[in-house]
Design a protein around this motif. Structure first.
Motif, PDB file in Angstrom:
ATOM      1  N   LYS A  76       0.856  -1.186   0.000  1.00 56.90           N
ATOM      2  CA  LYS A  76       0.000   0.000   0.000  1.00 56.90           C
ATOM      3  C   LYS A  76       0.890   1.233   0.000  1.00 56.90           C
ATOM      4  CE  LYS A  76      -3.944  -2.027   2.501  1.00 56.90           C
ATOM      5  NZ  LYS A  76      -3.381  -3.378   2.667  1.00 56.90           N
ATOM      6  N   LEU A  77       0.353   2.340  -0.463  1.00 57.56           N
ATOM      7  CA  LEU A  77       1.135   3.561  -0.567  1.00 57.56           C
ATOM      8  C   LEU A  77       1.700   3.998   0.774  1.00 57.56           C
ATOM      9  CD1 LEU A  77      -0.895   5.736  -3.107  1.00 57.56           C
ATOM     10  CD2 LEU A  77       1.457   4.927  -3.382  1.00 57.56           C
ATOM     11  N   ASP A  78       0.986   3.740   1.842  1.00 53.83           N
ATOM     12  CA  ASP A  78       1.427   4.206   3.154  1.00 53.83           C
ATOM     13  C   ASP A  78       1.969   3.087   4.042  1.00 53.83           C
ATOM     14  OD1 ASP A  78       0.856   6.980   2.747  1.00 53.83           O
ATOM     15  OD2 ASP A  78      -1.271   6.481   2.894  1.00 53.83           O
ATOM     16  N   ASP A  79       2.264   1.932   3.448  1.00 55.93           N
ATOM     17  CA  ASP A  79       2.952   0.881   4.183  1.00 55.93           C
ATOM     18  C   ASP A  79       4.399   1.294   4.456  1.00 55.93           C
ATOM     19  OD1 ASP A  79       0.766  -0.761   4.199  1.00 55.93           O
ATOM     20  OD2 ASP A  79       1.499  -2.132   2.652  1.00 55.93           O
ATOM     21  N   ASP A  80       4.923   0.870   5.591  1.00 59.96           N
ATOM     22  CA  ASP A  80       6.329   1.092   5.906  1.00 59.96           C
ATOM     23  C   ASP A  80       7.156   0.059   5.139  1.00 59.96           C
ATOM     24  OD1 ASP A  80       8.828   1.564   6.951  1.00 59.96           O
ATOM     25  OD2 ASP A  80       8.175   1.576   9.049  1.00 59.96           O
ATOM     26  N   VAL A  81       7.980   0.525   4.201  1.00 62.97           N
ATOM     27  CA  VAL A  81       8.779  -0.394   3.373  1.00 62.97           C
ATOM     28  C   VAL A  81      10.240  -0.412   3.806  1.00 62.97           C
ATOM     29  CG1 VAL A  81       7.242  -0.179   1.381  1.00 62.97           C
ATOM     30  CG2 VAL A  81       9.166   1.420   1.632  1.00 62.97           C
ATOM     31  N   ALA A  82      10.534   0.126   4.980  1.00 65.99           N
ATOM     32  CA  ALA A  82      11.921   0.210   5.443  1.00 65.99           C
ATOM     33  C   ALA A  82      12.582  -1.161   5.509  1.00 65.99           C
ATOM     34  CB  ALA A  82      11.980   0.892   6.814  1.00 65.99           C
ATOM     35  N   SER A  83      11.819  -2.202   5.865  1.00 67.16           N
ATOM     36  CA  SER A  83      12.401  -3.542   5.982  1.00 67.16           C
ATOM     37  C   SER A  83      12.892  -4.075   4.640  1.00 67.16           C
ATOM     38  CB  SER A  83      11.380  -4.517   6.578  1.00 67.16           C
ATOM     39  OG  SER A  83      10.242  -4.648   5.732  1.00 67.16           O
ATOM     40  N   LEU A  84      12.358  -3.521   3.547  1.00 67.59           N
ATOM     41  CA  LEU A  84      12.794  -3.934   2.210  1.00 67.59           C
ATOM     42  C   LEU A  84      14.047  -3.196   1.762  1.00 67.59           C
ATOM     43  CD1 LEU A  84       9.304  -3.928   0.433  1.00 67.59           C
ATOM     44  CD2 LEU A  84      10.506  -5.882   1.439  1.00 67.59           C
ATOM     45  N   LEU A  85      14.433  -2.164   2.526  1.00 68.39           N
ATOM     46  CA  LEU A  85      15.555  -1.298   2.161  1.00 68.39           C
ATOM     47  C   LEU A  85      16.494  -1.169   3.364  1.00 68.39           C
ATOM     48  CD1 LEU A  85      13.343   1.466   0.516  1.00 68.39           C
ATOM     49  CD2 LEU A  85      14.612  -0.320  -0.711  1.00 68.39           C
ATOM     50  N   PRO A  86      17.170  -2.244   3.746  1.00 70.31           N
ATOM     51  CA  PRO A  86      17.946  -2.234   4.995  1.00 70.31           C
ATOM     52  C   PRO A  86      19.040  -1.178   5.054  1.00 70.31           C
ATOM     53  CG  PRO A  86      18.418  -4.203   3.673  1.00 70.31           C
ATOM     54  CD  PRO A  86      17.212  -3.554   3.073  1.00 70.31           C
ATOM     55  N   VAL A  87      19.698  -0.897   3.921  1.00 71.77           N
ATOM     56  CA  VAL A  87      20.758   0.119   3.932  1.00 71.77           C
ATOM     57  C   VAL A  87      20.166   1.497   4.174  1.00 71.77           C
ATOM     58  CG1 VAL A  87      22.531   1.273   2.554  1.00 71.77           C
ATOM     59  CG2 VAL A  87      22.346  -1.224   2.509  1.00 71.77           C
ATOM     60  N   LEU A  88      19.056   1.794   3.504  1.00 70.42           N
ATOM     61  CA  LEU A  88      18.387   3.077   3.714  1.00 70.42           C
ATOM     62  C   LEU A  88      17.805   3.160   5.121  1.00 70.42           C
ATOM     63  CD1 LEU A  88      17.245   5.784   2.636  1.00 70.42           C
ATOM     64  CD2 LEU A  88      15.260   4.496   1.824  1.00 70.42           C
ATOM     65  N   ALA A  89      17.233   2.069   5.588  1.00 72.64           N
ATOM     66  CA  ALA A  89      16.539   2.075   6.879  1.00 72.64           C
ATOM     67  C   ALA A  89      17.453   2.442   8.042  1.00 72.64           C
ATOM     68  CB  ALA A  89      15.904   0.714   7.127  1.00 72.64           C
ATOM     69  N   LYS A  90      18.736   2.137   7.939  1.00 75.66           N
ATOM     70  CA  LYS A  90      19.640   2.415   9.052  1.00 75.66           C
ATOM     71  C   LYS A  90      20.272   3.804   8.986  1.00 75.66           C
ATOM     72  CE  LYS A  90      23.834   0.413   6.977  1.00 75.66           C
ATOM     73  NZ  LYS A  90      24.834  -0.669   7.082  1.00 75.66           N
ATOM     74  N   GLN A  91      19.924   4.569   7.937  1.00 70.15           N
ATOM     75  CA  GLN A  91      20.522   5.894   7.806  1.00 70.15           C
ATOM     76  C   GLN A  91      19.907   6.871   8.811  1.00 70.15           C
ATOM     77  OE1 GLN A  91      23.195   6.466   5.982  1.00 70.15           O
ATOM     78  NE2 GLN A  91      23.062   4.299   5.369  1.00 70.15           N
ATOM     79  N   PRO A  92      20.730   7.652   9.492  1.00 66.00           N
ATOM     80  CA  PRO A  92      20.209   8.670  10.415  1.00 66.00           C
ATOM     81  C   PRO A  92      19.779   9.918   9.657  1.00 66.00           C
ATOM     82  CG  PRO A  92      22.589   8.780  10.358  1.00 66.00           C
ATOM     83  CD  PRO A  92      22.206   7.628   9.457  1.00 66.00           C
TER      84      PRO A  92
END
Length: 397
Positions: A76-92
């Motif tokens: 969905k457009l507003d689903d959290d997709v951070a788990s699919l992007l581990p390198v991006l997800a850990k960026q501060p």
């Protein structure tokens, strides 16, 4: 289109441009190739099937791919997709620098959604668009070292919490990674199966070197000579994603302008070969509000950084490009018109209210060349003028 064609011919005679290919569809069907695609050794004329660097015009296709996955219920457009992007997800989030130059960061607290990725409200900026990211890359000694993967190229801090502001940047490249993760296909294979093949187009790819029939039709890169101010053919190849080992969904594709126009036209006429009508309607709706909308309009108040013609007015961002939200100084553009460009001085537009779409294809650097912007404006004006003539009763008598 006489006035526009004369202006391009004069521009070529004056050395403003070496050549171009333009296409329009809808109420106006027009295409024309001007000048040469290559000059060295033997001049080769520009043709309708000449292949251009799409640069950021790639972003529209990545947006379509992502919305197809929404239609299939994979996200969905507003689903959290951070788990699919581990390198991006850990960026501060980068908030500033100490007096000694040490970066000051804080941890991200909100989600990363597909909507953030498709509207550039992620917070991931290109270094040319942010002095802070430029400074951070200098400190990290990565400036001038293009990564061969999206993680290498764009695995740097965000500038704000996703959704709280707007900056042009890396979001579409990360959206392409989401498409790959959810579909199980490379971005090239996904687009071939679900975008290019349904339209019957063959002259689009992320890997022209693997397609000799396309590589042999590539437009050479031209540059603006700093002394004479004239366009000259570059003596060295210039790549948008040098050494890339994966498809960059924000900048990495190549296409003929005719085939790219088929994508624009599918969205224009709502033929549902790419997206359902209801999805296309959402794609053309304004997505930004509050601080993100304000930040976008501040950026567009001085749009010299952006390729294309963007007069003063009210703008927003859809799920595929910039949206005209209200009146602008280009009175012919209707509210809801979606448009954007690519770094090599090419640009596209879709005006569903008027019923026209078009693309101006050129391979020239530096980006956002003001002399080519004049030609882009002239092309658009002539298309709208011809569209108005087609609507007049007995206009063909």
């Amino acid at each position: 289109m006489k006035n526009f064609e004369q202006s391009v011919e004069k521009a070529m005679a004056d050395g403003v441009i070496l050549g171009a290919v333009v296409c329009a569809k809808g109420k106006v069907n027009y295409s024309k190739a001007f000048g040469n695609r290559i000059l060295t050794l033997k001049a080769e004329p520009m043709e309708q099937d000449t292949v251009f660097v799409l640069a950021s015009m790639t972003k529209l296709m990545t947006g379509i791919a992502a919305l197809q996955l929404v239609e299939r219920g994979l996200v969905k457009l507003d689903d959290d997709v951070a788990s699919l992007l581990p390198v991006l997800a850990k960026q501060p989030i980068l908030t500033g620098f100490e007096e000694d130059g040490t970066p000051i960061t804080k941890q991200r607290t909100g989600p990363i959604t597909l909507r953030h990725l498709l509207t550039h409200s992620l917070g991931g900026s290109y270094d040319f668009a942010s002095g802070d990211i430029l400074r951070w890359r200098k400190i990290q000694n990565t400036l001038g070292k293009p990564g061969v993967t999206i993680e290498e190229a764009f695995g740097h801090p965000l500038l704000y919490e996703p959704g709280e502001s707007w900056c042009y940047g890396t979001a579409s490249d990360w959206a392409g990674k989401v498409v790959e993760a959810l579909s199980g296909l490379s971005l090239e294979d996904y687009m071939k199966q679900h975008i290019w093949s349904p339209l019957g187009v063959k002259d689009i790819t992320f890997w022209p070197a693997a397609r000799p029939e396309m590589a042999n039709r590539m437009c050479s890169m031209s540059i603006r000579d700093t002394r004479s101010g004239k366009a000259v053919q570059s003596r060295k190849p210039i790549a948008m994603t040098p050494g890339a080992k994966e498809a960059f969904g924000g900048q990495g594709a190549y296409a003929s302008m005719g085939d790219y126009t088929e994508i624009l036209n599918s969205l224009l006429v709502d033929d549902e070969r790419l997206l359902k009508k209801e999805t296309t309607a959402v794609m053309f709706q304004p997505q930004l509000s509050g601080g993100s909308r304000l930040a976008l309009n501040e950026a567009m108040s001085n749009p010299q950084w952006a390729v294309g013609y963007y007069p003063q007015g009210a703008y927003n961002w859809g799920l595929g490009g910039l949206l005209v939200e209200g009146k602008t100084e280009s009175s012919w553009r209707k509210a809801g018109t979606m448009l954007w460009g690519g770094a090599i001085n090419s640009a596209w537009f879709i005006d569903r209210a008027t019923g026209v779409c078009g693309v101006f294809g050129c391979n020239l650097l530096p980006s956002a060349d003001p002399q080519i912007e004049v030609l882009m404006k002239g092309f658009e004006e002539e298309i709208y003028k011809k569209s108005a003539e087609e609507e007049r009763p007995n206009s063909r008598l």
